[in-house]
Design a protein around this motif. Structure first.
Motif, short mmCIF file in Angstrom:
data_model
loop_
_atom_site.label_atom_id
_atom_site.label_comp_id
_atom_site.label_asym_id
_atom_site.label_seq_id
_atom_site.Cartn_x
_atom_site.Cartn_y
_atom_site.Cartn_z
N LYS A 1 -8.48 8.67 8.03
CA LYS A 1 -9.82 8.10 8.23
C LYS A 1 -9.77 6.58 8.06
O LYS A 1 -10.34 5.84 8.87
N TRP A 2 -9.08 6.12 7.01
CA TRP A 2 -8.95 4.69 6.77
C TRP A 2 -8.20 4.00 7.91
O TRP A 2 -8.59 2.91 8.35
N LEU A 3 -7.14 4.63 8.40
CA LEU A 3 -6.36 4.06 9.51
C LEU A 3 -7.23 3.89 10.76
O LEU A 3 -7.17 2.86 11.42
N ILE A 4 -8.01 4.92 11.06
CA ILE A 4 -8.88 4.87 12.25
C ILE A 4 -9.90 3.74 12.10
O ILE A 4 -10.11 2.96 13.04
N ALA B 1 1.14 -0.47 6.43
CA ALA B 1 -0.25 -0.47 5.96
C ALA B 1 -0.56 0.83 5.22
O ALA B 1 -1.26 0.82 4.20
N GLN B 2 -0.03 1.94 5.72
CA GLN B 2 -0.22 3.23 5.04
C GLN B 2 0.40 3.23 3.65
O GLN B 2 -0.21 3.70 2.69
N ILE B 3 1.61 2.72 3.57
CA ILE B 3 2.31 2.67 2.28
C ILE B 3 1.48 1.86 1.29
O ILE B 3 1.27 2.28 0.14
N GLU B 4 0.98 0.71 1.72
CA GLU B 4 0.16 -0.12 0.85
C GLU B 4 -1.12 0.61 0.44
O GLU B 4 -1.54 0.56 -0.71
N TRP B 5 -1.73 1.31 1.38
CA TRP B 5 -2.94 2.09 1.09
C TRP B 5 -2.62 3.18 0.08
O TRP B 5 -3.38 3.42 -0.86
N GLU C 1 -4.56 8.78 -5.67
CA GLU C 1 -5.26 10.05 -5.86
C GLU C 1 -5.75 10.65 -4.54
O GLU C 1 -6.20 11.79 -4.50
N LEU C 2 -5.67 9.88 -3.45
CA LEU C 2 -6.18 10.35 -2.16
C LEU C 2 -5.04 10.87 -1.29
O LEU C 2 -3.88 10.57 -1.52
N GLY C 3 -5.40 11.64 -0.26
CA GLY C 3 -4.40 12.29 0.56
C GLY C 3 -4.39 11.86 2.02
O GLY C 3 -5.00 10.85 2.41
N LYS C 4 -3.74 12.67 2.82
CA LYS C 4 -3.49 12.36 4.23
C LYS C 4 -4.79 12.21 5.02
O LYS C 4 -4.91 11.29 5.84
#
Length: 149
Positions: free
Chosen positions: A137-140, A119-123, A129-132
């Motif tokens: 935040k998105w994962l949470i 899911a992270q890879i897809e995000w 342009e966004l970072g860790k």
């Protein structure tokens, strides 16, 4: 004839992704490529993506007798991949890996970790342009949805 098992695997992979490369090749010239799906395709084929694109172009030559147009389609698709900075995307690592995911999201070790990494890879493909921090935040916020799939 004798082939290394890796060679057979690579050939089967190119065969399996043929239709995806044909779709990529025939995408309208003005239309942007879908960065996520193209990135996932290139991650799947790795450095062989150019071979897959070439095979799709060759197949189209047999189906459509317009070689100059197909060459243009090939160069257009290749250009879009480079413009989207997807060449080498198969080397992309998830921002947050195993132990850190366990600690930050309270996950147990196991297949769930793989789901979250995917899911992270897809995000990351959708949000280059966004970072860790934004990814975390998105994962949470989406943890339940990611794990329910």
């Amino acid at each position: 004839l004798r082939f290394k098992s890796k060679d057979v695997t690579d050939i089967l992979l190119l065969h399996d992704t043929h239709l995806n490369f044909t779709t990529l090749l025939t995408t309208n010239i003005e239309q942007q490529i879908d960065r996520k799906s193209t990135g996932l395709l290139l991650r799947k084929t790795g450095a062989f993506w150019i071979v897959g694109l070439s095979f799709a172009a060759i197949q189209l030559c047999f189906e459509i007798n317009q070689i100059n147009e197909i060459i243009q389609l090939f160069h257009n698709a290749q250009k879009k991949i480079y413009q989207a900075q997807l060449d080498g995307i198969w080397k992309l690592k998830a921002f947050i890996a195993g132990n850190e995911l366990v600690n930050l999201l309270g996950l147990e070790r196991g297949p769930k970790i793989g789901k979250v990494i995917q899911a992270q890879i897809e995000w990351q493909l959708e949000n280059p342009e966004l970072g860790k921090e934004e990814c975390l935040k998105w994962l949470i916020e989406n943890k339940a949805n990611i794990l329910s799939d």
